[in-house]
Every structure is written in C-alpha cells, then in structure tokens.
Write an enzyme that holds these catalytic residues in place. Structure first.
Site, PDB file in Angstrom:
ATOM      1  N   SER A   4       0.560  -1.331   0.520  1.00  0.00           N
ATOM      2  CA  SER A   4      -0.214  -0.534   0.221  1.00  0.00           C
ATOM      3  C   SER A   4       0.716   1.362  -0.025  1.00  0.00           C
ATOM      4  O   SER A   4       1.772   1.002  -0.866  1.00  0.00           O
ATOM      5  CB  SER A   4      -0.614   0.262   0.992  1.00  0.00           C
ATOM      6  N   HIS A  26      -2.719  -0.848  -4.303  1.00  0.00           N
ATOM      7  CA  HIS A  26      -4.085  -1.428  -4.574  1.00  0.00           C
ATOM      8  C   HIS A  26      -4.846   0.091  -4.678  1.00  0.00           C
ATOM      9  O   HIS A  26      -4.175   0.924  -3.871  1.00  0.00           O
ATOM     10  CB  HIS A  26      -4.446  -2.353  -3.640  1.00  0.00           C
TER      11      HIS A  26
END
Length: 218
Positions: A106, A129
């Site tokens: 992330s 993501h």
C-alpha cells in the site's frame, strides 16, 4: 553505544559509524503500520510519523551523516502520513538506499521508491491497490473524486521516483483476481524489479555496499 541502544529501543534508529571507510550512515526502520493522525491499537506494531519526520530533519541537517539506509517491512497505513514521510525522504540531498526486507504494501510502495536506489529481498512483497479508507464512506460523486485525487498523488509519486510508467502503475492498482475479493497486484521479489518499482534483488550487504559506493562518488 548506549545512545545507539536507546535510539533502537525508542525509534528503531541507529547510526552506523564503526567501519573502515570512515562513513557515517543513519539507519531508519519503517516497520509495522504507518501511524498518522489517528492512534493505532495497543497491540499493533507501528511506525509513528511524528517520530520519523524529526529524525529525517536531523539527517538532513547533520553534516557528519553521509547517507541514509532505510529498512522497510510495512503493511501500509495512513496515506497522508506515509506520503509525508516519502516526500521528506525524497527531498533529502544525501545518498539514500532502501531495502524491502519483508512487506512494502500500500503506502509502503512510495516509501520504498523514495530513496535514490532500492533493493528487495527474494521473498519480499509489494502490493499496489486502490485507496481504502476506514469508517463510514458517503456514496457521493465528491467521495469518488476525493479517492481519485489521493490515488493520483500516490501513482504520480511512484512514477516520478521509480522506473515504472504511470499507466502501468494504474493498471496494477485496479487489476482484478490477484488479491482475494479485492483489486490490486502483489509482486514478489524479482517481479517488483521487472515492473520497474525496485532497482535490484538483494540483501543488507548489497544495500550497504551500494550506499557506500554512492557516498564515495560525491
């Protein structure tokens, strides 16, 4: 030595200066969850941005420190705090090398690419993501635009500080099927190098040697 031990126990930091090259390296560890404006739970291992930012200012201001070595093993966390740390790392005008020793998920991806050169261990993973926020999300066009703005900031930073193209990063962010019940892409070891996010697969000795070479060329 006692000062270094105190820094390790409090912040996970240490200054490496016992070497034949007479080089002084500041070690910065980014471990666990990136904690931002909201406190994480008591049982959660965190890296607190209010600890990291002053450390980075000190590295920039201390003329005796020759370079910065960053160890990364994080599942991500607060986007705003993570980007602030990444921007600070990128702006330091001293040689910087990052090593992903476990996870760089992330917001951990911008942190890994913020250095001048980066390594990942063979079993290390990176996950890209879409932005997710905890709590209640209002289903309105403004919410979508807000999420899109944050994602654009992340994608732009990664593209500006790595060899990955912006459109390819966006594609990895919205790929279906690789993450169970979610969008995104997981990259293991050399896959992160092949995608242009990381420079090399390697370990701690590789990272230190690379940093020393960069320092010696200044």
């Amino acid at each position: 030595m006692s000062e270094n031990n105190d820094m390790i126990s409090k912040y996970g930091q240490i200054v490496l200066d016992c070497n034949d090259d007479n080089i002084k390296i500041h070690l910065l560890s980014i471990i666990g969850e990136i904690e931002g404006h909201d406190l994480a739970g008591n049982n959660v291992k965190t890296t607190k941005y209010e600890h990291i930012l002053p450390q980075l200012v000190g590295v920039c201001n201390d003329s005796s420190i020759d370079g910065l070595l960053i160890l990364i093993n994080t599942v991500g966390g607060d986007v705003s705090a993570g980007l602030a740390i990444a921007e600070m790392i990128a702006s330091i005008n001293k040689p910087k090398v990052a090593l992903v020793i476990g996870d760089s998920h992330s917001i951990g991806v911008p942190l890994a690419v913020a250095a001048d050169y980066s390594f990942i261990v063979p079993s290390g993973t990176m996950i890209i993501h879409p932005v997710r926020l905890s709590g209640t999300v209002i289903g309105a066009p403004q919410t979508y635009e807000y999420f899109k703005l944050i994602e654009d900031r992340i994608v732009s930073f990664i593209a500006d500080h790595s060899n990955a193209e912006k459109n390819k990063i966006t594609e990895m962010m919205i790929t279906k099927g690789l993450l169970t019940k979610d969008l995104g892409t997981i990259l293991v070891g050399k896959q992160a190098v092949e995608k242009g996010l990381i420079n090399e697969v390697g370990g701690i000795c590789d990272a230190i040697n690379q940093l020393k070479q960069m320092i010696s060329k200044q």
